[in-house]
Design a protein around this motif. Structure first.
Motif, PDB file in Angstrom:
ATOM      1  N   GLU A  27     -11.942   2.970  -5.422  1.00 27.77           N
ATOM      2  CA  GLU A  27     -11.694   4.381  -5.733  1.00 27.77           C
ATOM      3  C   GLU A  27     -10.207   4.554  -6.055  1.00 27.77           C
ATOM      4  O   GLU A  27      -9.383   4.826  -5.183  1.00 27.77           O
ATOM      5  CB  GLU A  27     -12.109   5.210  -4.509  1.00 27.77           C
ATOM      6  CG  GLU A  27     -12.118   6.706  -4.697  1.00 27.77           C
ATOM      7  CD  GLU A  27     -13.093   7.182  -5.758  1.00 27.77           C
ATOM      8  OE1 GLU A  27     -14.203   6.626  -5.820  1.00 27.77           O
ATOM      9  OE2 GLU A  27     -12.732   8.101  -6.526  1.00 27.77           O
ATOM     10  N   TRP A  32      -2.614   7.064 -10.821  1.00 29.10           N
ATOM     11  CA  TRP A  32      -2.109   6.873  -9.453  1.00 29.10           C
ATOM     12  C   TRP A  32      -1.319   5.571  -9.372  1.00 29.10           C
ATOM     13  O   TRP A  32      -0.197   5.534  -8.850  1.00 29.10           O
ATOM     14  CB  TRP A  32      -3.271   6.843  -8.447  1.00 29.10           C
ATOM     15  CG  TRP A  32      -2.821   6.943  -7.009  1.00 29.10           C
ATOM     16  CD1 TRP A  32      -2.793   8.072  -6.241  1.00 29.10           C
ATOM     17  CD2 TRP A  32      -2.318   5.876  -6.170  1.00 29.10           C
ATOM     18  NE1 TRP A  32      -2.306   7.787  -4.991  1.00 29.10           N
ATOM     19  CE2 TRP A  32      -2.005   6.450  -4.907  1.00 29.10           C
ATOM     20  CE3 TRP A  32      -2.086   4.521  -6.348  1.00 29.10           C
ATOM     21  CZ2 TRP A  32      -1.499   5.706  -3.851  1.00 29.10           C
ATOM     22  CZ3 TRP A  32      -1.556   3.770  -5.283  1.00 29.10           C
ATOM     23  CH2 TRP A  32      -1.277   4.359  -4.061  1.00 29.10           C
ATOM     24  N   GLY A 218       2.084   0.393   3.716  1.00 27.60           N
ATOM     25  CA  GLY A 218       2.912   0.537   2.505  1.00 27.60           C
ATOM     26  C   GLY A 218       4.101   1.448   2.682  1.00 27.60           C
ATOM     27  O   GLY A 218       5.200   1.154   2.209  1.00 27.60           O
ATOM     28  N   PHE A 222       7.997   0.342   2.234  1.00 30.33           N
ATOM     29  CA  PHE A 222       8.842   1.016   1.241  1.00 30.33           C
ATOM     30  C   PHE A 222      10.179   1.432   1.855  1.00 30.33           C
ATOM     31  O   PHE A 222      11.240   1.180   1.297  1.00 30.33           O
ATOM     32  CB  PHE A 222       8.108   2.251   0.701  1.00 30.33           C
ATOM     33  CG  PHE A 222       8.717   2.804  -0.555  1.00 30.33           C
ATOM     34  CD1 PHE A 222       8.187   2.508  -1.798  1.00 30.33           C
ATOM     35  CD2 PHE A 222       9.842   3.625  -0.494  1.00 30.33           C
ATOM     36  CE1 PHE A 222       8.755   3.012  -2.953  1.00 30.33           C
ATOM     37  CE2 PHE A 222      10.424   4.129  -1.651  1.00 30.33           C
ATOM     38  CZ  PHE A 222       9.880   3.833  -2.883  1.00 30.33           C
ATOM     39  N   ILE A 259      10.571   1.083  -5.887  1.00 27.53           N
ATOM     40  CA  ILE A 259      11.520   0.409  -4.985  1.00 27.53           C
ATOM     41  C   ILE A 259      12.736  -0.053  -5.786  1.00 27.53           C
ATOM     42  O   ILE A 259      13.889   0.118  -5.370  1.00 27.53           O
ATOM     43  CB  ILE A 259      10.861  -0.795  -4.272  1.00 27.53           C
ATOM     44  CG1 ILE A 259       9.815  -0.325  -3.266  1.00 27.53           C
ATOM     45  CG2 ILE A 259      11.909  -1.662  -3.571  1.00 27.53           C
ATOM     46  CD1 ILE A 259       9.071  -1.429  -2.537  1.00 27.53           C
ATOM     47  N   ASN A 283       2.939  -7.335  -8.379  1.00 28.41           N
ATOM     48  CA  ASN A 283       3.798  -8.006  -7.408  1.00 28.41           C
ATOM     49  C   ASN A 283       3.298  -9.442  -7.224  1.00 28.41           C
ATOM     50  O   ASN A 283       2.243  -9.651  -6.637  1.00 28.41           O
ATOM     51  CB  ASN A 283       3.747  -7.228  -6.088  1.00 28.41           C
ATOM     52  CG  ASN A 283       4.579  -7.866  -5.000  1.00 28.41           C
ATOM     53  OD1 ASN A 283       5.076  -8.985  -5.153  1.00 28.41           O
ATOM     54  ND2 ASN A 283       4.728  -7.161  -3.893  1.00 28.41           N
ATOM     55  N   ILE A 313      12.655  -8.890  -1.207  1.00 28.30           N
ATOM     56  CA  ILE A 313      12.240  -8.587   0.169  1.00 28.30           C
ATOM     57  C   ILE A 313      10.748  -8.808   0.309  1.00 28.30           C
ATOM     58  O   ILE A 313       9.989  -8.603  -0.638  1.00 28.30           O
ATOM     59  CB  ILE A 313      12.612  -7.144   0.578  1.00 28.30           C
ATOM     60  CG1 ILE A 313      12.186  -6.872   2.032  1.00 28.30           C
ATOM     61  CG2 ILE A 313      11.983  -6.112  -0.366  1.00 28.30           C
ATOM     62  CD1 ILE A 313      12.884  -5.712   2.675  1.00 28.30           C
TER      63      ILE A 313
HETATM   64  N1  ACO Z   1      -5.554   4.657  -5.550  1.00 25.49           N
HETATM   65  C1  ACO Z   1      -5.682   5.966  -5.227  1.00 25.49           C
HETATM   66  N2  ACO Z   1      -5.312   6.439  -4.030  1.00 25.49           N
HETATM   67  C2  ACO Z   1      -4.774   5.594  -3.147  1.00 25.49           C
HETATM   68  C3  ACO Z   1      -4.616   4.226  -3.429  1.00 25.49           C
HETATM   69  C4  ACO Z   1      -5.042   3.782  -4.689  1.00 25.49           C
HETATM   70  N3  ACO Z   1      -4.931   2.489  -5.052  1.00 25.49           N
HETATM   71  N4  ACO Z   1      -4.070   3.627  -2.372  1.00 25.49           N
HETATM   72  C5  ACO Z   1      -3.869   4.576  -1.447  1.00 25.49           C
HETATM   73  N5  ACO Z   1      -4.308   5.768  -1.901  1.00 25.49           N
HETATM   74  C6  ACO Z   1      -4.295   7.058  -1.234  1.00 25.49           C
HETATM   75  C7  ACO Z   1      -4.179   6.931   0.248  1.00 25.49           C
HETATM   76  O1  ACO Z   1      -5.438   6.704   0.832  1.00 25.49           O
HETATM   77  C8  ACO Z   1      -3.617   8.273   0.634  1.00 25.49           C
HETATM   78  O2  ACO Z   1      -4.652   9.221   0.631  1.00 25.49           O
HETATM   79  P1  ACO Z   1      -4.698  10.368   1.770  1.00 25.49           P
HETATM   80  O3  ACO Z   1      -3.450  11.145   1.568  1.00 25.49           O
HETATM   81  O4  ACO Z   1      -5.951  11.089   1.428  1.00 25.49           O
HETATM   82  O5  ACO Z   1      -4.718   9.616   3.065  1.00 25.49           O
HETATM   83  C9  ACO Z   1      -2.702   8.610  -0.541  1.00 25.49           C
HETATM   84  O6  ACO Z   1      -3.124   7.776  -1.632  1.00 25.49           O
HETATM   85  C10 ACO Z   1      -1.239   8.351  -0.245  1.00 25.49           C
HETATM   86  O7  ACO Z   1      -1.156   7.070   0.361  1.00 25.49           O
HETATM   87  P2  ACO Z   1       0.218   6.442   0.757  1.00 25.49           P
HETATM   88  O8  ACO Z   1       0.000   5.074   1.308  1.00 25.49           O
HETATM   89  O9  ACO Z   1       0.997   7.401   1.588  1.00 25.49           O
HETATM   90  O10 ACO Z   1       0.900   6.359  -0.674  1.00 25.49           O
HETATM   91  P3  ACO Z   1       2.368   6.023  -1.029  1.00 25.49           P
HETATM   92  O11 ACO Z   1       2.964   7.091  -1.819  1.00 25.49           O
HETATM   93  O12 ACO Z   1       3.143   5.520   0.141  1.00 25.49           O
HETATM   94  O13 ACO Z   1       2.154   4.805  -2.036  1.00 25.49           O
HETATM   95  C11 ACO Z   1       2.344   2.427  -2.021  1.00 25.49           C
HETATM   96  C12 ACO Z   1       1.521   3.635  -1.583  1.00 25.49           C
HETATM   97  C13 ACO Z   1       2.347   2.355  -3.531  1.00 25.49           C
HETATM   98  C14 ACO Z   1       1.698   1.177  -1.443  1.00 25.49           C
HETATM   99  C15 ACO Z   1       3.792   2.611  -1.496  1.00 25.49           C
HETATM  100  O14 ACO Z   1       3.778   2.902  -0.121  1.00 25.49           O
HETATM  101  C16 ACO Z   1       4.618   1.417  -1.739  1.00 25.49           C
HETATM  102  O15 ACO Z   1       5.003   1.137  -2.849  1.00 25.49           O
HETATM  103  N6  ACO Z   1       4.977   0.656  -0.674  1.00 25.49           N
HETATM  104  C17 ACO Z   1       5.656  -0.569  -0.814  1.00 25.49           C
HETATM  105  C18 ACO Z   1       4.659  -1.601  -0.630  1.00 25.49           C
HETATM  106  C19 ACO Z   1       4.920  -2.855  -1.394  1.00 25.49           C
HETATM  107  O16 ACO Z   1       5.537  -2.888  -2.439  1.00 25.49           O
HETATM  108  N7  ACO Z   1       4.390  -3.906  -0.842  1.00 25.49           N
HETATM  109  C20 ACO Z   1       4.385  -5.129  -1.496  1.00 25.49           C
HETATM  110  C21 ACO Z   1       4.513  -6.231  -0.583  1.00 25.49           C
HETATM  111  S1  ACO Z   1       6.041  -6.307   0.175  1.00 25.49           S
HETATM  112  C22 ACO Z   1       7.146  -6.417  -0.975  1.00 25.49           C
HETATM  113  O17 ACO Z   1       6.934  -7.068  -1.943  1.00 25.49           O
HETATM  114  C23 ACO Z   1       8.320  -5.595  -0.741  1.00 25.49           C
END
Ligand code: ACO
Length: 326
Positions: A27, A32, A218, A222, A259, A283, A313
């Motif tokens: 989903e 997004w 996540g 971040f 990031i 990534n 990182i």
């Molecule tokens: N599609 C649609 N909706 C989604 C998805 C998706 N793929 N994934 C999560 N959502 C929903 C969530 O369920 C949540 O819904 P809710 O509000 O009803 O609960 C909503 O979107 C917001 O979720 P968050 O996790 O708060 O979204 P956020 O704005 O933090 O974005 C993300 C998520 C993109 C993962 C972000 O936190 C991020 O970039 N974090 C860094 C993570 C990363 O880069 N990790 C990689 C590994 S480590 C590294 O390389 C640094």
């Protein structure tokens, strides 16, 4: 004496998985994913390809650029969290496939910072004269440890490999400068693969609970990432008495466009100085930095003497930054 990167190479598998493809699996939607991450598509290894296969392709290109044969290598260091086997090392498998029988080889585990850690280790061997020709690889097949039903993680990752050949130089105007690395092990719980190690060896309950896949908070990742990248970039530059305005090019781990943008903004470095490919590869963890360096290099961005700032990182959390005079 310093170590100089004399060859770069990269490889991604043929198969492309687009955001539209993911819309059919979980989903989510293209808008997004693009807004939150900048990712449009990623490459996925074929069933018969393991990490070593990707690494070998990238390595051949790096060796060719450096004018070396595989048998010339004295050291191979691989940064990976998705090796072919639990043991022996991915580096040993790569060495065997390249046909080198004399180098000493090992893996480094620092997740997305793996290739920067590997580079730092190899640099010490080359710059001290202990070895002449070193190969540093970052490679991942994260598709194998991704839960393709978890939309929080499966939209982020891709497969790929990058390689760098290191050789000594007496030219003090060029070569690797400071690399500053850090880890904060109190942050292990925010990004890890909980199952399949010695803490919980593979069993049916673990598989049913999907503990053999990447788990991530996540939002926490971040928050830590932007601050850590900013701090370590400034730290590495300061050792060289440089400031962010002295940087010619940035080679940043392509975790997520937001990031990277936030880090560049904090450093005051224009986005045009940072090679971006997260939109097409996602990534790729430890492969990301050497893949990005190779693309920038082959595009003719990097000129002798340029100040190249590398930063990454990953899980641990482990991070760092390095300065190169190209
Ligand atoms: N599609 C649609 N909706 C989604 C998805 C998706 N793929 N994934 C999560 N959502 C929903 C969530 O369920 C949540 O819904 P809710 O509000 O009803 O609960 C909503 O979107 C917001 O979720 P968050 O996790 O708060 O979204 P956020 O704005 O933090 O974005 C993300 C998520 C993109 C993962 C972000 O936190 C991020 O970039 N974090 C860094 C993570 C990363 O880069 N990790 C990689 C590994 S480590 C590294 O390389 C640094």
């Amino acid at each position: 004496m310093r170590s100089l990167i004399t060859g770069t190479g990269s490889y991604v598998p043929e198969k492309i998985l687009t955001n539209a493809d993911l819309e059919k699996m979980v989903e989510t939607n293209d808008q997004w994913i693009v807004e939150r991450t900048g990712i449009k598509e990623r490459h996925i290894a074929a069933p018969e390809q393991a990490s070593s296969d990707l690494a070998v392709e990238a390595s051949k290109k790096a060796l060719e650029m450096a004018g070396l044969k595989a048998e010339d290598l004295d050291l191979i260091v691989v940064g990976t969290i998705s090796p072919d086997y639990q043991f022996p090392s991915c580096a040993a498998v790569v060495q065997g496939k390249l046909g080198n029988k004399k180098a000493f080889v090992f893996d480094v585990s620092a997740a997305c910072a793996g290739s920067l850690y590997a580079l730092s280790v190899a640099d010490r061997f080359v710059a001290t004269g202990a070895v002449r020709n070193a190969l540093v690889i970052g490679v991942e097949t994260l598709s194998r440890i991704t839960d393709w039903t978890d939309r929080n993680t499966c939209v982020l990752f891709g497969d790929g490999a990058g390689a760098m050949v290191l050789q000594p130089t007496e030219d003090d105007r060029r070569g690797l400068r400071s690399i500053k690395l850090h880890t904060d092990g109190s942050l292990v719980p925010i990004l890890l693969m909980p199952g399949g190690g010695s803490k919980e060896p593979i069993n049916q309950a673990l598989i049913d609970a999907k503990s053999h896949y990447v788990k991530m908070n996540g939002r926490e990742v971040f928050k830590v990432a932007v601050r850590a990248l900013d701090d370590s970039c400034r730290e590495a530059l300061a050792v060289e008495k440089l400031s962010p305005s002295d940087v010619t090019w940035v080679c940043a781990h392509q975790a997520n466009k937001r990031i990277i943008d936030a880090t560049l903004e904090r450093l005051g470095i224009p986005q045009e100085k940072c090679w971006m490919n997260v939109h097409k590869y996602g990534n790729t963890s430890s492969a990301s930095v050497p893949m990005t360096l190779d693309e920038a290099n082959r595009a003719g961005w990097l000129k002798p003497g340029d100040v190249v700032l590398m930063t990454a990182i990953g899980a641990g959390m482990a991070w760092g930054a390095g300065v190169i005079r190209w």
